[in-house]
Design an enzyme around this catalytic site. Structure first.
Site, PDB file in Angstrom:
ATOM      1  CG  ASP A 138     -45.091-101.110  46.519  1.00 48.97           C
ATOM      2  OD1 ASP A 138     -46.098-100.851  45.831  1.00 48.97           O
ATOM      3  OD2 ASP A 138     -43.964-101.319  46.034  1.00 48.97           O
ATOM      4  CE  LYS A 160     -46.374 -98.658  40.146  1.00 50.56           C
ATOM      5  NZ  LYS A 160     -45.579 -99.794  40.541  1.00 50.56           N
ATOM      6  CD  GLN A 177     -43.022-101.766  38.993  1.00 53.66           C
ATOM      7  OE1 GLN A 177     -43.352-100.741  39.576  1.00 53.66           O
ATOM      8  NE2 GLN A 177     -43.897-102.706  38.680  1.00 53.66           N
TER       9      GLN A 177
END
Ligand code: GUN
Length: 283
Positions: free
Chosen positions: A118, A51, A95
């Site tokens: 997300d 990322k 995460q």
């Protein structure tokens, strides 16, 4: 035909880089994505590194915040509150998975909806299921993009999704439904799964078992999307949920692992970060 998520994502990232390069003149800064990594699980470290690398390619500012695995839930929620309040942060990603003593739903809900790159926040999920404007979750969004780019017609087709997770299975089923496919959601307890998957024009597999889908489960000409990221129990190499060598000759299109869905997930994360940034700038 093998759909290269790696190539498609490289092209899309290059286009985003051009767009982002115009932002300092227009808005005075570039988008800022903050990624929170708790603990040092090697797979999570690798995802977070991916990322950060993609952010660099696109020209997005990336801050990765690492915290030890024994951080308290309260402290993590405090960190998220600070990031929510920080006007220089456009996107927040924590995460997953998190250590067992931390409630994932609580953490996901703590992230400001406007910074939820997300698309995991309950309000975003609700908006998705109600066909309201929302941030689309990255992996499902990337899968639809790959199918469309490969010229796969979705409308009127039979899609089978194996897996019903909040992150992939359920939202990808919803997006396929919105594209007018007829969708079956199957899972590890589905009776006679091969007879179900053989009906699929489009087969999406997100079950997390190495080489779970064998050639007898796939009909001739199906489009096969492999979301699995597993370690081969024998070689230790990365492999998908689909027995690629056996299924590839039957499929009209298929995604490889690695280099398929994974890069598209990160690419859509970049898109979502830009989307959150622009929404804020245009408010
Ligand atoms: N862990 C595995 N995939 C994902 C993802 O897309 N987002 C987050 N936050 N964690 C993950």
């Amino acid at each position: 035909m093998i759909i290269s998520g790696k190539e498609l994502s490289a092209k899309l990232k290059a286009e985003m880089a051009e767009q982002v390069a115009t932002f300092p003149a227009k808005y005075g800064r570039v988008p800022h994505l903050t990624v929170v990594l708790v603990g040092d699980d090697p797979a999570s470290v690798s995802y977070v590194t991916g990322k950060a690398k993609a952010s660099e390619v696109v020209g997005i500012r990336n801050t990765t915040i690492r915290r030890p695995a024994d951080i308290s839930e309260e402290e993590l929620l405090g960190l998220i509150r600070d990031l929510n309040a920080d006007d220089t942060v456009d996107g927040i990603l924590v995460q997953l998975p998190l250590p067992g003593h931390i409630s994932e739903p609580k953490v996901i809900e703590a992230i400001s909806r406007d910074k939820d790159v997300d698309g995991f926040h309950p309000l975003n999920v609700a908006a998705l299921w109600q066909k309201q404007p929302c941030i689309l979750p990255c992996t499902p969004k990337g899968i639809i993009r790959m199918l469309k780019t490969a010229g796969v017609e979705i409308r009127g087709k039979r899609a089978v999704v194996i897996g019903r997770s909040n992150i992939v299975g359920l939202p990808v089923a919803k997006l396929l439904l919105d594209e007018n496919a007829t969708v079956t959601v199957a899972h590890s307890k589905t009776a006679d799964l091969p007879s179900v998957t053989r009906q699929a024009d489009i087969l999406v597999v997100a079950i997390g078992r190495p080489r779970f889908v064998t050639a007898d489960m796939v009909s001739e000409g199906a489009a096969v999307i492999d979301v699995g990221v597993n370690r081969d129990p024998v070689t230790g190499k990365l492999c998908g949920d689909v027995d690629f060598a056996a299924v590839e000759p039957k499929a009209s299109v298929i995604t490889p692992v690695p280099g398929g869905v994974g890069p598209m997930t990160i690419c859509c994360l970049m898109e979502n970060t830009i989307e959150c940034f622009l929404k804020k700038m245009e408010r």
